[in-house]
Write a protein that holds these residues in place. Sequence first.
Motif, PDB file in Angstrom:
ATOM      1  N   LYS A 122       0.838  -1.204   0.000  1.00 33.04           N
ATOM      2  CA  LYS A 122       0.000   0.000   0.000  1.00 33.04           C
ATOM      3  C   LYS A 122       0.875   1.256   0.000  1.00 33.04           C
ATOM      4  O   LYS A 122       0.591   2.227  -0.705  1.00 33.04           O
ATOM      5  N   TYR A 178       2.505   1.832   9.078  1.00 36.55           N
ATOM      6  CA  TYR A 178       2.333   1.757  10.544  1.00 36.55           C
ATOM      7  C   TYR A 178       2.436   0.328  11.053  1.00 36.55           C
ATOM      8  O   TYR A 178       2.581   0.094  12.252  1.00 36.55           O
ATOM      9  N   ASN A 215      -8.168   9.857   9.581  1.00 36.09           N
ATOM     10  CA  ASN A 215      -9.156   8.847   9.173  1.00 36.09           C
ATOM     11  C   ASN A 215      -9.224   7.651  10.104  1.00 36.09           C
ATOM     12  O   ASN A 215     -10.132   6.834   9.984  1.00 36.09           O
ATOM     13  N   PHE A 235     -16.284  16.613  11.006  1.00 36.53           N
ATOM     14  CA  PHE A 235     -17.248  17.012   9.973  1.00 36.53           C
ATOM     15  C   PHE A 235     -17.924  15.788   9.375  1.00 36.53           C
ATOM     16  O   PHE A 235     -17.379  14.683   9.398  1.00 36.53           O
ATOM     17  N   VAL A 286     -19.647  14.911   5.744  1.00 31.17           N
ATOM     18  CA  VAL A 286     -19.661  15.511   4.406  1.00 31.17           C
ATOM     19  C   VAL A 286     -21.083  15.749   3.877  1.00 31.17           C
ATOM     20  O   VAL A 286     -21.322  16.713   3.147  1.00 31.17           O
ATOM     21  N   ASN A 307      -9.187  -4.343   2.027  1.00 34.85           N
ATOM     22  CA  ASN A 307      -9.395  -3.628   0.753  1.00 34.85           C
ATOM     23  C   ASN A 307      -8.132  -2.868   0.382  1.00 34.85           C
ATOM     24  O   ASN A 307      -7.355  -2.471   1.239  1.00 34.85           O
TER      25      ASN A 307
HETATM   26  P1  NDP Z   1     -10.821   3.134   3.066  1.00 37.35           P
HETATM   27  O1  NDP Z   1     -10.974   2.896   1.607  1.00 37.35           O
HETATM   28  O2  NDP Z   1      -9.667   3.951   3.533  1.00 37.35           O
HETATM   29  O3  NDP Z   1     -10.822   1.721   3.793  1.00 37.35           O
HETATM   30  C1  NDP Z   1     -10.636   1.647   5.155  1.00 37.35           C
HETATM   31  C2  NDP Z   1      -9.126   1.564   5.493  1.00 37.35           C
HETATM   32  O4  NDP Z   1      -8.952   1.918   6.845  1.00 37.35           O
HETATM   33  C3  NDP Z   1      -8.562   0.158   5.410  1.00 37.35           C
HETATM   34  O5  NDP Z   1      -8.190  -0.212   4.103  1.00 37.35           O
HETATM   35  C4  NDP Z   1      -7.369   0.243   6.328  1.00 37.35           C
HETATM   36  O6  NDP Z   1      -6.232   0.717   5.600  1.00 37.35           O
HETATM   37  C5  NDP Z   1      -7.777   1.314   7.331  1.00 37.35           C
HETATM   38  N1  NDP Z   1      -8.042   0.686   8.634  1.00 37.35           N
HETATM   39  C6  NDP Z   1      -9.035  -0.121   8.952  1.00 37.35           C
HETATM   40  N2  NDP Z   1      -8.941  -0.500  10.231  1.00 37.35           N
HETATM   41  C7  NDP Z   1      -7.851   0.091  10.716  1.00 37.35           C
HETATM   42  C8  NDP Z   1      -7.224   0.088  11.985  1.00 37.35           C
HETATM   43  N3  NDP Z   1      -7.711  -0.602  13.006  1.00 37.35           N
HETATM   44  N4  NDP Z   1      -6.117   0.814  12.134  1.00 37.35           N
HETATM   45  C9  NDP Z   1      -5.618   1.511  11.092  1.00 37.35           C
HETATM   46  N5  NDP Z   1      -6.172   1.552   9.870  1.00 37.35           N
HETATM   47  C10 NDP Z   1      -7.288   0.846   9.698  1.00 37.35           C
HETATM   48  O7  NDP Z   1     -12.141   3.798   3.634  1.00 37.35           O
HETATM   49  P2  NDP Z   1     -12.706   5.253   3.270  1.00 37.35           P
HETATM   50  O8  NDP Z   1     -11.699   5.991   2.490  1.00 37.35           O
HETATM   51  O9  NDP Z   1     -14.060   5.088   2.725  1.00 37.35           O
HETATM   52  O10 NDP Z   1     -12.862   5.937   4.705  1.00 37.35           O
HETATM   53  C11 NDP Z   1     -11.714   6.406   5.399  1.00 37.35           C
HETATM   54  C12 NDP Z   1     -12.175   7.134   6.662  1.00 37.35           C
HETATM   55  O11 NDP Z   1     -12.953   8.275   6.280  1.00 37.35           O
HETATM   56  C13 NDP Z   1     -13.051   6.309   7.597  1.00 37.35           C
HETATM   57  O12 NDP Z   1     -12.685   6.570   8.931  1.00 37.35           O
HETATM   58  C14 NDP Z   1     -14.440   6.836   7.332  1.00 37.35           C
HETATM   59  O13 NDP Z   1     -15.308   6.662   8.426  1.00 37.35           O
HETATM   60  C15 NDP Z   1     -14.149   8.287   7.047  1.00 37.35           C
HETATM   61  N6  NDP Z   1     -15.187   8.977   6.296  1.00 37.35           N
HETATM   62  C16 NDP Z   1     -15.765  10.071   6.866  1.00 37.35           C
HETATM   63  C17 NDP Z   1     -16.706  10.815   6.208  1.00 37.35           C
HETATM   64  C18 NDP Z   1     -17.252  12.039   6.858  1.00 37.35           C
HETATM   65  O14 NDP Z   1     -18.199  12.654   6.326  1.00 37.35           O
HETATM   66  N7  NDP Z   1     -16.696  12.459   7.975  1.00 37.35           N
HETATM   67  C19 NDP Z   1     -17.204  10.394   4.884  1.00 37.35           C
HETATM   68  C20 NDP Z   1     -16.497   9.255   4.324  1.00 37.35           C
HETATM   69  C21 NDP Z   1     -15.534   8.569   5.032  1.00 37.35           C
HETATM   70  P3  NDP Z   1      -4.758   0.254   6.043  1.00 37.35           P
HETATM   71  O15 NDP Z   1      -4.580  -1.131   5.506  1.00 37.35           O
HETATM   72  O16 NDP Z   1      -3.892   1.260   5.402  1.00 37.35           O
HETATM   73  O17 NDP Z   1      -4.733   0.274   7.523  1.00 37.35           O
END
Ligand code: NDP
Length: 331
Positions: free
Chosen positions: A182, A198, A221, A272, A274, A322
């Motif tokens: 990644k 990480y 995030n 926030f 969205v 994913n």
């Molecule tokens: P992603 O496509 O980024 O998929 C989720 C990713 O989060 C995973 O691939 C993983 O990446 C990481 N992850 C999952 N669990 C953990 C963990 N325990 N520790 C560290 N990393 C973890 O999802 P999105 O891009 O759709 O969403 C990203 C963030 O944005 C989420 O927190 C979501 O709730 C938030 N969001 C907020 C919105 C708002 O309006 N505030 C709207 C849309 C999304 P890796 O393998 O790199 O750890």
Amino acid sequence: MATYKRVVLASRPQGHVVPQNFRLEEVPVPALKEGELLVRNHYLSLDPYMRMRMEDVKSYAAPQAIGDTMVGGTVGEVVESKNPKFAAGDKVRGMFGWSEMGVSQGGGLVRLDTTDVPLSAYLGAVGMPGMTAWYGLTQINQPKEGETVVVSAASGAVGSVVGQLAKLRGCRAVGIAGGKEKCDYVVNELGFDACVDYKAGNLKENLAQATPDGIDGLFENVGGEIFDACLARMNPFGRVALCGMIAGYDGDPMPVYNMRYLLTMRLTLRGFIVSEHMDLWPQGLKELRELVAGGKLKFRESVAQGLEAAPEAFIGMLKGKNFGKQLVKLI
Ligand code: NDP
């Protein structure tokens, strides 16, 4: 009689989500009333917020009711219309949930132009996740040229767009992601300046190396250990866009110890949602659409096949399985 499949919430998770929390159902395709239209969904978007809806806790949105179709964004094609505003063959984005089909009166449906942007991108870089990145970065992080922006879950739907938009604004973009593959993608394909794995250990040291001038804009995030490490690198008057805390969604504890930097660095932190900023969507989506159509904004997708695969793909996403925007192909 024609039927279609949908997935409903069968029970609320006790700790981590399990496949038994979902139930696949087959239901009849309803006959359309005047003013209605029928959509065949091609893709379902799986998003982290769905995990929060599965719980009955105080939040910005009401919990998902037991027995109801799981909430979710979809893109698809109008197959029959008794609504003068839509015709059979129109491509549309809607909120039909974890379902192969949906009936609507047209409210909230958006007609999509797929001439130079693929249909699925309207659930990712040119949809809600892209708009989330655009909003948090431009309205909360507000980075100036030369500043450092850090984003966690950097290879994902939101994070990948944050870093690329930050680069386009002349910033140093640093990602945090899980695993070498990644991180290599984030730097080599998306063009971030650095990405910290990480999972490799030494998070604090590696983050310090990747942010020699500290952090001005943090797009958060994940939460927990990653958030903590970033807080300790913030520059005076830095801006934190608190977008998500996915590390805590699935029932795991998520302690944060470094809150004192909010005070000592005089930080601004803003959470926030969205969907509460629809007034800015046309502006943001216009920029995102042009960038994707022009090949200047890249994205990647993980696509599960068939509605039956949705629960497993969703559970996998909460564990980082994913790689890019998680979708389910329904047709
Ligand atoms: P992603 O496509 O980024 O998929 C989720 C990713 O989060 C995973 O691939 C993983 O990446 C990481 N992850 C999952 N669990 C953990 C963990 N325990 N520790 C560290 N990393 C973890 O999802 P999105 O891009 O759709 O969403 C990203 C963030 O944005 C989420 O927190 C979501 O709730 C938030 N969001 C907020 C919105 C708002 O309006 N505030 C709207 C849309 C999304 P890796 O393998 O790199 O750890």
